[in-house]
Design a protein around this motif. Structure first.
Motif, PDB file in Angstrom:
ATOM      1  N   UNK A 200       0.816  -1.230   0.000  1.00 45.25           N
ATOM      2  CA  UNK A 200       0.000   0.000   0.000  1.00 45.25           C
ATOM      3  C   UNK A 200       0.841   1.269   0.000  1.00 45.25           C
ATOM      4  N   UNK A 201       2.156   1.136   0.139  1.00 44.08           N
ATOM      5  CA  UNK A 201       3.036   2.320   0.182  1.00 44.08           C
ATOM      6  C   UNK A 201       2.991   3.063  -1.154  1.00 44.08           C
ATOM      7  N   UNK A 202       2.685   4.356  -1.085  1.00 42.53           N
ATOM      8  CA  UNK A 202       2.673   5.170  -2.283  1.00 42.53           C
ATOM      9  C   UNK A 202       3.789   6.230  -2.253  1.00 42.53           C
ATOM     10  N   UNK A 203       4.130   6.657  -1.084  1.00 38.90           N
ATOM     11  CA  UNK A 203       5.241   7.594  -0.938  1.00 38.90           C
ATOM     12  C   UNK A 203       4.826   9.043  -1.079  1.00 38.90           C
ATOM     13  N   UNK A 204       5.483   9.874  -0.321  1.00 37.89           N
ATOM     14  CA  UNK A 204       5.270  11.314  -0.377  1.00 37.89           C
ATOM     15  C   UNK A 204       6.238  11.891  -1.409  1.00 37.89           C
ATOM     16  N   UNK A 205       5.689  12.572  -2.410  1.00 39.37           N
ATOM     17  CA  UNK A 205       6.515  13.086  -3.499  1.00 39.37           C
ATOM     18  C   UNK A 205       7.611  14.022  -2.976  1.00 39.37           C
ATOM     19  N   UNK A 206       7.262  14.809  -1.941  1.00 40.05           N
ATOM     20  CA  UNK A 206       8.242  15.761  -1.394  1.00 40.05           C
ATOM     21  C   UNK A 206       9.366  15.063  -0.632  1.00 40.05           C
ATOM     22  N   UNK A 207       9.159  13.796  -0.245  1.00 36.29           N
ATOM     23  CA  UNK A 207      10.177  13.058   0.507  1.00 36.29           C
ATOM     24  C   UNK A 207      10.900  12.039  -0.366  1.00 36.29           C
ATOM     25  N   UNK A 208      10.701  12.147  -1.695  1.00 38.39           N
ATOM     26  CA  UNK A 208      11.259  11.140  -2.605  1.00 38.39           C
ATOM     27  C   UNK A 208      12.767  10.992  -2.495  1.00 38.39           C
ATOM     28  N   UNK A 209      13.450  12.125  -2.301  1.00 39.93           N
ATOM     29  CA  UNK A 209      14.909  12.066  -2.325  1.00 39.93           C
ATOM     30  C   UNK A 209      15.507  12.563  -1.009  1.00 39.93           C
ATOM     31  N   UNK A 210      14.887  12.173   0.095  1.00 37.57           N
ATOM     32  CA  UNK A 210      15.460  12.461   1.405  1.00 37.57           C
ATOM     33  C   UNK A 210      16.807  11.752   1.530  1.00 37.57           C
ATOM     34  N   UNK A 211      17.671  12.334   2.349  1.00 39.35           N
ATOM     35  CA  UNK A 211      19.048  11.827   2.437  1.00 39.35           C
ATOM     36  C   UNK A 211      19.104  10.374   2.896  1.00 39.35           C
ATOM     37  N   UNK A 212      18.200   9.979   3.816  1.00 37.13           N
ATOM     38  CA  UNK A 212      18.221   8.605   4.331  1.00 37.13           C
ATOM     39  C   UNK A 212      17.943   7.604   3.209  1.00 37.13           C
ATOM     40  N   UNK A 213      16.952   7.946   2.329  1.00 39.35           N
ATOM     41  CA  UNK A 213      16.643   7.056   1.194  1.00 39.35           C
ATOM     42  C   UNK A 213      17.868   6.905   0.297  1.00 39.35           C
ATOM     43  N   UNK A 214      18.505   8.035  -0.015  1.00 34.89           N
ATOM     44  CA  UNK A 214      19.670   7.988  -0.896  1.00 34.89           C
ATOM     45  C   UNK A 214      20.772   7.110  -0.312  1.00 34.89           C
ATOM     46  N   UNK A 215      21.054   7.286   0.982  1.00 35.63           N
ATOM     47  CA  UNK A 215      22.133   6.525   1.625  1.00 35.63           C
ATOM     48  C   UNK A 215      21.815   5.039   1.657  1.00 35.63           C
ATOM     49  N   UNK A 216      20.566   4.700   1.996  1.00 36.81           N
ATOM     50  CA  UNK A 216      20.161   3.288   2.072  1.00 36.81           C
ATOM     51  C   UNK A 216      20.280   2.628   0.700  1.00 36.81           C
ATOM     52  N   UNK A 217      19.778   3.304  -0.328  1.00 42.97           N
ATOM     53  CA  UNK A 217      19.801   2.729  -1.679  1.00 42.97           C
ATOM     54  C   UNK A 217      21.237   2.622  -2.193  1.00 42.97           C
ATOM     55  N   UNK A 218      22.060   3.600  -1.901  1.00 42.46           N
ATOM     56  CA  UNK A 218      23.465   3.531  -2.322  1.00 42.46           C
ATOM     57  C   UNK A 218      24.148   2.312  -1.693  1.00 42.46           C
ATOM     58  N   UNK A 219      23.925   2.129  -0.383  1.00 38.77           N
ATOM     59  CA  UNK A 219      24.503   0.965   0.284  1.00 38.77           C
ATOM     60  C   UNK A 219      23.946  -0.337  -0.261  1.00 38.77           C
ATOM     61  N   UNK A 220      22.647  -0.339  -0.576  1.00 40.32           N
ATOM     62  CA  UNK A 220      21.990  -1.532  -1.123  1.00 40.32           C
ATOM     63  C   UNK A 220      22.603  -1.933  -2.461  1.00 40.32           C
TER      64      UNK A 220
END
Length: 895
Positions: free
Chosen positions: A811-831
């Motif tokens: 059901x996760x749709x995501x907040x457009x304004x939070x799409x590129x928050x720093x935590x997301x970027x760091x997690x995905x980079x590590x992933x």
């Protein structure tokens, strides 16, 4: 008639000549007698020598010259020397030697230059004195030229000159040349061997010194008492057993236990706290003197054996030995160490009775004692004012005392007065003043002192260089600190420890870890203090891989027994979410301290194990460890995260009622957070209004956040107004108040608040996250979705994962304004870039938002990967779609 006159004149001349000859011989005999019996009477011989024109008698003048020098009349001796004609090598040598003994090295070298210009050939004793003057001046260049003259005059290989040259090269840092010179000596005697052993000891080559002693015995050269004195000095650093072997050699070889040797033995045994052995040496056969007794007293002082030191001091007096300035200085040092003002005052009274109150050394010790033992600096100033000739140590002791008493501004004035009085500050003085500037946060004064150091060419000295680096780093002048580090001639572990400590305090953790590279480039090994700083930087960055390498290094280097290193490892593993590793480190600490217990309680609490954290606190108390103020900060935070309101209130009350710990402002902030979370806003407000301490901005911010959470608009506005009165430029108040207006259905007021924030030029703190991949720290900042290129780099990967989540049926749709928050970027980079087996550890400087939390949680449901995110308040451990925090509002205390 004429012949009779001539005969009479000739007889008179011969008679006068005989009389003068007899007078010369008589003067020589009297001078010879005076040299060994009565120097004062001999001084009167100079008058008839001048009166009767006997200055051309070389033997007579040489004897008179020797007499002047033996009575320390070097000025009279030089005057006589300048009047002498002719002058032989003896005359030149005794005056040069006198200058060397009186430490007038420049005068000695100047006179030697005149001697060489006169064509007089130096003797081995001339060269020896000249070389000793070069040693005193540390003038290797002039010494090398003298060495050339030694070779030209055929003295190469002479043991006396060779010993002096060996000393010169070693003290000027040319140990290799010193060794080669020693090896080239033809007839190496006891003095030569002892000098080389001494050189190795001074160069801290203690094992080599003992090996050289072994070679000395093998070639059949007998050591003397001075050889053993040097060997005992080396043994003090090598260990007790080495010294015992040297002592047995002294006994076997029948070396008479004179005072010098006994004093060295006493000093050696006292360094290893061997009280019985020290006293046995003292009471052994042979002579005793005040220096030997003082050595025993000093040994007890060094080991803080106050009762034994005072007892020996009294026994010394009872034995008829009057304590000297060194004895009293040692006892006063003891008073300073044990902070005994009463004993210090008694010693002061004794010194006055024996007439030592004007002695500079004792006066310095008194100033130090009063500064360290008295709550006031008045008594120390009184002693200082009574000193007839205070030296640089006197001024320095007073200045350092003022720094420790918190009178930092006064010490700067005292430094100016010191310079005005013509006393040149040394590196210790300037180091202390730099410490004062650091505490005053005065960069201007630091720069001024740096300029003074450059003008005096002492900026390269290690102690003052380290203080300069520390001062610049403490005042956030990072570039200046690095420049000062590189310009310092020598660097040690303290240099780099200061840098890493200050960088950690400034939050520059990546820069702190970069210090390791520079340290290794200089060939400096990490010690327990520096490695603690590096592990702390790793913990704050979430650099687990680097932290594990440091852990291995500490194990191999034998630092695992250091409690401070273990405590830093415990903190690191707790902050990186590796709770089992943290527990293992704690269990391996032989004798944990309160910091260790705080570390394990904090690790459990921050990783969501609230009940285990509170149980650890009870275990800590049962084992007899008294909690400190930090312990209660951790407990209050745990109660806030665990919604344990009543228990939090009980812990707060127990601080004063049971543990006698006065709550500080941070404790009240946590208390307000606990009450705010429980919707007990009136009680929270009452705490702020009735507490003894002055409220700070953080406590109003905490209450405002609670008001936003519970929708209390009126109180929230009041807290925002009070907080902004204290911190008008803190954007957090505007952001929280605008959010409160939004949640209370007042969007126009929310927008007005945000506009006001923009008008004031205030911006929201940038959200930053870091992740370590393959030992490298990668940093990311939050970006607006409307301004980034979505199709490139890490942003495209985020969009790809969001599409995969949709296909998964979440059901996760995501907040457009939070799409590129720093935590997301760091997690995905590590992933993407970390190895499949490696867990991901992200550190975020702000609280993790709901959108990022849900994103990471669902990502771990899609892939079998453990992801840890440490935000401003706690550690979130994501695995199989679950998080350790249970996705609750964690705390109302803002970082």
């Amino acid at each position: 008639m004429t012949s009779k006159v001539v005969a009479a004149a000739s007889a008179a001349f011969l008679s006068r000549t005989n009389e003068l000859g007899n007078l010369q011989q008589s003067c020589i005999r009297i001078l010879s007698f005076c040299e060994s019996k009565s120097s004062r009477i001999g001084l009167h011989i100079h008058c008839p020598v001048i009166k009767f024109g006997l200055l051309d008698n070389l033997d007579l003048c040489n004897n008179l010259l020797s007499l002047y020098l033996k009575t320390d009349c070097i000025w009279n001796a030089r005057k006589l020397f300048d009047e002498m004609s002719p002058r032989n090598v003896f005359a030149w040598t005794v005056v040069i030697s006198a200058y060397t003994k009186s430490r007038e090295f420049v005068s000695a070298l100047s006179l030697f230059g005149e001697m060489m210009a006169s064509g007089t050939r130096p003797s081995e004793f001339t060269f020896s004195s000249v070389i000793r003057s070069c040693v005193g001046l540390r003038d290797l260049s002039y010494g090398a030229r003298v060495h050339g003259s030694v070779i030209k005059t055929g003295f190469e290989g002479n043991s006396v000159i060779g010993s002096s040259l060996t000393d010169l090269y070693s003290k000027c840092g040319q140990l290799k040349e010193a060794r080669e010179l020693f090896s080239s000596l033809q007839n190496r005697d006891t003095i030569s061997w002892t000098m080389m052993i001494s050189s190795l000891v001074e160069a801290r080559k203690w094992r080599e010194a003992l090996h050289l002693y072994s070679d000395m015995i093998k070639v059949g050269v007998s050591p003397n008492e001075f050889t053993f004195v040097k060997l005992l000095g080396a043994s003090s650093f090598l260990g007790l057993e080495f010294g015992k072997i040297i002592h047995s050699n002294i006994i076997v070889r029948g070396i008479p236990p004179n005072v010098v040797l006994k004093t060295s033995l006493v000093d050696f045994y006292s360094r290893f706290s061997k009280k019985e052995d020290s006293l046995k040496v003292l009471n052994s056969t042979g002579e005793q003197d005040v220096f030997l007794w003082t050595s025993v007293v000093s040994g007890f002082v060094r080991n803080l054996k106050a009762t034994e030191a005072i007892g020996t001091f009294l026994e010394m007096r009872d034995s008829g030995f009057q304590p000297n300035n060194f004895t009293y200085s040692a006892i006063l040092s003891l008073c300073s160490s044990v902070r005994s003002l009463d004993l210090g005052k008694q010693i002061h009274s004794l010194m006055i009775k024996v007439g030592l109150e004007e002695n500079t050394d004792v006066g310095n010790a008194l100033v130090d004692m009063y500064m360290k033992c008295s709550a006031s600096e008045v008594e120390a100033f009184g002693v200082f004012a009574a000193m007839i000739s205070p030296n640089v140590i006197s001024w320095t002791t007073l200045i350092l005392g003022l720094v420790d008493h918190g009178l930092k501004q006064d010490c700067l004035g005292l430094l100016m007065e010191m310079v005005t009085q013509g006393v040149e500050p040394n590196v210790v003085t300037l180091s202390g003043v730099l410490r004062a500037c650091r505490k005053l946060k005065s960069i201007r004064h630091v720069v001024e002192i740096h300029g003074y150091l450059l003008r005096r060419h002492v900026d390269g000295e290690l102690i003052v260089g380290n203080s300069l680096v520390d001062a610049y780093a403490s005042l956030s002048k990072v570039e200046y600190a690095w420049k000062a580090t590189r310009l310092t001639d020598r660097r040690d572990a303290i240099t780099y420890t200061s840098l890493v400590t200050r960088f950690n305090e400034l939050g520059k953790y990546e820069m702190a870890l970069s210090v390791i590279i520079h340290m290794c480039a200089d060939g400096i090994r990490m010690d327990p203090v520096s490695i603690t700083g590096f592990i702390s930087a790793s913990a704050n960055l979430g650099a687990l891989e680097t932290g594990k390498h440091l852990h291995c290094y500490s194990e191999k280097s034998g630092f695992s027994s250091s409690v401070s290193v273990s405590n830093s490892l415990l903190d690191m593993y707790g902050k990186c979410g590796l709770l089992e590793h943290a527990k293992k480190v704690f269990e391996e600490i032989a004798i944990p301290d309160v910091v260790s217990w705080n570390g394990v309680i904090s690790a459990l609490a921050s990783n969501g194990c609230i009940s285990s954290a509170l149980s650890a606190f009870e275990e800590m108390r049962m084992k007899g460890f008294e909690p400190d103020s930090v312990t209660f900060l951790i407990l209050l935070s745990a109660c806030s995260n665990g919604r344990l309101t009543e228990m939090g209130l009980e812990y707060f009350q127990s601080m004063t009622e049971i543990h006698n710990i006065e709550p500080q402002i941070d404790h009240y902030v946590h208390l307000v957070g606990i009450l705010g979370r429980a919707a007990r806003l009136e009680e929270a407000t009452g705490v702020v209004e009735t507490m003894q301490l002055r409220p700070n901005a953080l406590i109003f911010k905490t209450l405002l956040r609670a008001c936003r959470y519970h929708g209390n608009l009126a109180l929230g506005e009041d807290m925002a107004n009070k907080g902004l009165a204290l911190a008008p430029f803190d954007p957090a108040f505007y952001i929280l108040l605008a959010d409160l207006y939004d949640e209370c259905g007042k969007p126009e007021l929310a927008q007005k608040t945000r506009n006001l924030m923009s008008e004031k030029g205030l911006i929201k703190k940038v959200s930053k996250s870091t992740v370590e991949v393959n030992g490298k720290i990668n940093s990311f900042v939050s970006e607006d979705a409307t301004t980034v290129e979505k199709t490139t780099g890490i942003h495209a990967e985020i969009e790809s994962i969001k599409e995969e989540i949709k296909r998964f049926g979440s059901p996760y749709r995501g907040n457009e304004n939070a799409s590129f928050h720093s935590a997301k970027q760091a997690v995905v980079y590590g992933f993407i870039y970390a190895s499949p087996q490696a867990p991901i550890h992200v550190v975020k400087n702000k609280i993790l938002c709901k959108d990022c939390h849900d994103f990471v949680s669902i990502l771990t449901r899609l892939v079998d990967k453990k992801i840890t995110v440490r935000d401003g308040n706690q550690v979130h451990i994501f695995r199989n779609g679950e998080c350790s925090c249970k996705r609750e509002e964690t705390t109302f205390v803002l970082s």
